[in-house]
Design a protein around this motif. Structure first.
Motif, PDB file in Angstrom:
ATOM      1  N   ARG B  40      37.397  43.654  37.812  1.00 54.50           N
ATOM      2  CA  ARG B  40      36.079  44.073  36.571  1.00 54.50           C
ATOM      3  C   ARG B  40      36.105  42.881  35.225  1.00 54.50           C
ATOM      4  O   ARG B  40      35.190  42.845  34.545  1.00 54.50           O
ATOM      5  CB  ARG B  40      36.577  45.561  35.938  1.00 54.50           C
ATOM      6  CG  ARG B  40      37.628  45.548  35.098  1.00 54.50           C
ATOM      7  CD  ARG B  40      37.738  46.929  34.427  1.00 54.50           C
ATOM      8  NE  ARG B  40      39.007  47.047  33.670  1.00 54.50           N
ATOM      9  CZ  ARG B  40      39.006  47.776  32.682  1.00 54.50           C
ATOM     10  NH1 ARG B  40      37.915  48.085  31.882  1.00 54.50           N
ATOM     11  NH2 ARG B  40      40.151  48.047  31.812  1.00 54.50           N
ATOM     12  N   ARG B  41      37.318  42.112  35.076  1.00 60.74           N
ATOM     13  CA  ARG B  41      37.297  41.469  33.938  1.00 60.74           C
ATOM     14  C   ARG B  41      37.168  40.030  34.676  1.00 60.74           C
ATOM     15  O   ARG B  41      36.366  39.197  33.647  1.00 60.74           O
ATOM     16  CB  ARG B  41      38.656  41.385  33.260  1.00 60.74           C
ATOM     17  CG  ARG B  41      39.272  42.650  32.778  1.00 60.74           C
ATOM     18  CD  ARG B  41      39.047  43.039  31.279  1.00 60.74           C
ATOM     19  NE  ARG B  41      39.606  42.051  30.371  1.00 60.74           N
ATOM     20  CZ  ARG B  41      39.148  41.407  29.415  1.00 60.74           C
ATOM     21  NH1 ARG B  41      37.810  42.256  29.023  1.00 60.74           N
ATOM     22  NH2 ARG B  41      39.546  40.704  28.952  1.00 60.74           N
ATOM     23  N   TYR B  66      44.608  52.683  37.360  1.00 61.97           N
ATOM     24  CA  TYR B  66      43.558  53.857  37.253  1.00 61.97           C
ATOM     25  C   TYR B  66      43.558  54.612  38.477  1.00 61.97           C
ATOM     26  O   TYR B  66      42.451  54.918  39.200  1.00 61.97           O
ATOM     27  CB  TYR B  66      41.965  53.310  36.975  1.00 61.97           C
ATOM     28  CG  TYR B  66      42.112  52.809  35.612  1.00 61.97           C
ATOM     29  CD1 TYR B  66      42.498  53.211  34.462  1.00 61.97           C
ATOM     30  CD2 TYR B  66      41.556  51.374  35.247  1.00 61.97           C
ATOM     31  CE1 TYR B  66      42.222  52.783  33.173  1.00 61.97           C
ATOM     32  CE2 TYR B  66      41.641  50.734  34.272  1.00 61.97           C
ATOM     33  CZ  TYR B  66      41.878  51.400  32.867  1.00 61.97           C
ATOM     34  OH  TYR B  66      41.848  51.075  31.743  1.00 61.97           O
ATOM     35  N   GLU B  73      34.360  56.939  34.463  1.00 62.72           N
ATOM     36  CA  GLU B  73      34.640  55.383  34.060  1.00 62.72           C
ATOM     37  C   GLU B  73      35.648  54.794  35.012  1.00 62.72           C
ATOM     38  O   GLU B  73      35.297  53.620  35.471  1.00 62.72           O
ATOM     39  CB  GLU B  73      35.346  55.541  32.676  1.00 62.72           C
ATOM     40  CG  GLU B  73      34.446  54.928  31.483  1.00 62.72           C
ATOM     41  CD  GLU B  73      35.060  55.434  30.381  1.00 62.72           C
ATOM     42  OE1 GLU B  73      35.862  56.386  29.981  1.00 62.72           O
ATOM     43  OE2 GLU B  73      34.853  54.701  29.147  1.00 62.72           O
ATOM     44  N   TYR B 366      48.013  56.554  31.110  1.00 61.19           N
ATOM     45  CA  TYR B 366      46.928  56.854  31.786  1.00 61.19           C
ATOM     46  C   TYR B 366      47.141  58.248  32.346  1.00 61.19           C
ATOM     47  O   TYR B 366      48.230  58.939  32.625  1.00 61.19           O
ATOM     48  CB  TYR B 366      46.446  55.975  32.833  1.00 61.19           C
ATOM     49  CG  TYR B 366      46.176  54.679  32.494  1.00 61.19           C
ATOM     50  CD1 TYR B 366      45.414  54.549  31.206  1.00 61.19           C
ATOM     51  CD2 TYR B 366      46.438  53.555  33.000  1.00 61.19           C
ATOM     52  CE1 TYR B 366      45.083  53.128  30.876  1.00 61.19           C
ATOM     53  CE2 TYR B 366      46.223  52.216  32.897  1.00 61.19           C
ATOM     54  CZ  TYR B 366      45.342  52.039  31.497  1.00 61.19           C
ATOM     55  OH  TYR B 366      45.183  50.902  30.982  1.00 61.19           O
TER      56      TYR B 366
END
Ligand code: SF4
Lengths: 168, 422
Positions: B40-41, B66, B73, B366
């Motif tokens: 994602r980055r 995650y 999200e 998390y």
């Protein structure tokens, strides 16, 4: 006129980019930058301001948002007697100037929170305008200077690829 | 004689006679990324650079942060990760198989002599295999993925020399907490730390991994251990390719290493680090009468097979104290299966443990199990910075799995030797 933010104690990556907001977009994450130690920071920091921190600045995780939020908020340089390695690399790769200062200068009384300052990248030095003091910072290798001047690793690579492309 | 760090960097850069401080460009043998700092980055940066990944065989992707997904999200992050892996034809993708630093060696990706980068600060874990491995941010990772190379400034080496044998119920984690106290979190100043001596040579690989893992807490770039027969046996069993010249990396000390800190393993007691820094460590017995709410055995640092085994050793035939909870998140699915086969998971369950996914979970703050306001935790993880594992007002003590398990039994922070009969 840029001012100096004098941070005391250990500034870790969770303080710079709190884990809870890591999922959020950069502007929102930036709103929470340093809030645990300096609640007004994100609201009152101005473009060009300089951050002076104690040793081991940016210790903690590899999240580059810790450096990215500072750049986003307009910080022109981060100065500390020593940096955590990953933070140091991340800052340079994002084009955020990071400079080491000799520990003995840390006791200079005029290096106070809110002092009016001018940062000079080329020298490198920090001028304190209130009493016309000049503090020499420790120079960095040319390769790292070039990376910062290019604006970080991505623009640096873009430049390189463009040059390579024009040769082929 | 040169240091192991210089040998590894010379090989990766093709430059001989490196001096400390020299900046060299190294060829990367392996790049590891995870769901949080990975696709994602790096995707937008690679797109901006108009470059594809330089070598899909040298990239390993792991989902562990995650996991399990808790909302839209995080679900979107995992979907993006899977799509990126597919689009880039990356075969080395380990989806929900455990924490990256454990999955990487257990699937045979690490072997002596490699030069590796990881998109995570505990990437020095790879140093336990005689590889140079360090953590980098997402922008640098994108640069590596685009070019296959990275700049590095030749580091100084600090030698942590350990003599004699550890006593029973004293572990690599205790060694590390003692080192954190002695040299401090900034003590490494981004050097390469090398762990050497008789104590290290007698440690199994998973214990060595705990040391290299927490080289990050010492502020080092890398945490190296010279490979030996133990290393080679592990790599072979994991299906890795052992280089024929692996003995070239058996460099334990060097005359030029001026910076040597000596430790006596025989004098070491179980350690506990008080909130909010790993360097706040002291002998576990100094913390008696300290109450807590949650005992946590988790993370790449403290929930490998060997850590689960240690916890079971303490918990066998015992129950956790009333009023405390014990949560266990085995560091990898493989280690969990192995522990289940050996009856370890049953022992933990009978003692009253709750199990969580094979992921970072509470260690990274998390998930719904993260610490609530004011909760106190004794944890086998690596970091106890303020608010890291949940609410800002929560606090974390760090210790070995033995000590976490013993504390869960008594309900107070406890030196494990006090609950063991022998
Ligand atoms: S378990 Fe904790 S220390 Fe290990 S990679 Fe995950 S967040 Fe980092």
């Amino acid at each position: 006129m840029p001012r100096l933010w004098r941070l005391e104690g250990t500034i870790d990556t969770d303080v710079l980019a709190p884990g809870f907001y890591m999922k959020s977009p950069l502007p929102e994450l930036a709103d929470h930058c340093l809030e645990a130690v300096c609640p007004d920071f994100a609201r009152t920091v101005r473009k060009g301001d300089v951050l002076l921190s104690d040793a081991n600045m940016g210790v903690g995780s590899s999240r580059e948002q810790a450096a990215e939020v500072l750049k986003y908020l307009g910080i022109s340089a981060v100065i500390a007697p020593s940096f955590a390695g990953i933070f140091y690399r991340n800052a340079i790769n994002l084009g955020l100037p990071v400079f080491t200062i000799d520990e003995s200068f840390m006791r200079t009384p005029s290096l106070a929170n809110g002092a009016r300052v001018k940062f000079n990248f080329d020298a490198p030095e920090l001028l304190i305008l209130d009493n016309a003091t000049c503090i020499k910072l420790i120079p960095i290798p040319d390769f790292l200077k070039e990376l910062i001047l290019d604006g970080g690793l991505v623009p640096h690579l873009e430049k390189r690829f463009l040059q390579e492309g024009s040769h082929s | 004689m040169i240091t192991l760090a210089k040998k590894l960097l010379s090989d990766a850069s093709g430059k001989a006679n490196l001096d400390v401080g020299d900046i060299v460009i190294c060829n990367v043998d392996l790049a590891m990324i995870h769901d949080s700092g990975g696709p994602r980055r790096v995707k937008p940066i690679l797109e901006r650079l108009k470059r594809n990944v330089w070598n899909k065989k040298k990239i390993v992707v792991v989902t562990d942060h995650y996991v399990p997904v808790e909302n839209d999200e995080t679900r979107a992050i995992q979907a993006l990760t899977k799509k990126w892996v597919k689009d880039n034809e990356i075969d080395n993708f380990y989806d929900e198989q455990g924490i990256c630093h454990i999955v990487l060696p257990e699937r045979g990706h690490l072997t002596p002599g490699l030069f590796c980068v990881g998109g995570d600060s505990h990437s020095p874990t790879g140093g336990a295999f005689g590889a140079y491995m360090f953590g980098i941010g997402a922008t640098e990772m994108a640069g590596v993925l685009a070019t296959g190379s990275i700049w590095i400034q030749t580091p100084e080496t600090i030698l942590m020399l350990w003599q004699n044998q550890l006593r029973k119920y004293v572990t690599a984690k205790d060694m590390m907490l003692a080192m954190c106290r002695k040299i401090g979190m900034g003590g490494g100043r981004y050097q390469a730390i090398q762990f050497a001596g008789e104590t290290i040579r007698n440690l199994p690989m998973q214990e060595r991994m705990t040391l290299s893992n927490m080289a990050a807490e010492l502020g080092a770039q890398a945490g190296l251990i010279a490979p030996d027969e133990t290393t080679i046996a592990y790599v072979e069993a994991a299906g890795g390719q052992v280089p024929i010249n692996w003995r070239d990396f058996q460099i334990e000390t060097a005359e030029e290493t001026s910076n040597i800190t000596q430790f006596d393993a025989a004098n070491l007691s179980p350690q506990i680090a008080a909130p909010h820094s790993p360097e706040n460590s002291d002998n576990a017995c100094e913390f008696r009468d300290t109450a807590f709410d949650v005992a946590y055995i988790g993370a790449c640092t403290g929930a490998k097979y060997i850590d689960l085994l240690a916890a079971a050793d303490v918990l066998k035939g015992k129950r956790i104290a009333k009023g405390v909870i014990l949560k266990v998140a085995p560091a990898s699915l493989r280690d969990q299966h192995r522990a289940a086969e050996d009856g370890i998971m049953q022992i933990l369950e009978d003692a009253g443990a709750d199990f969580l996914a094979n992921s970072c979970g509470i260690c990274a703050g998390y998930g719904e199990d993260r610490l609530a306001d004011g909760q106190v935790c004794i944890s086998s993880t690596a970091r106890n910075f303020k608010g890291r594992m949940g609410a800002q007002s929560s606090s974390v003590y760090l210790a070995s799995p033995y000590t976490v398990a013993a504390s869960a039994v008594t309900g107070m922070l406890t030196d494990p030797r006090l609950v063991m009969e022998d």
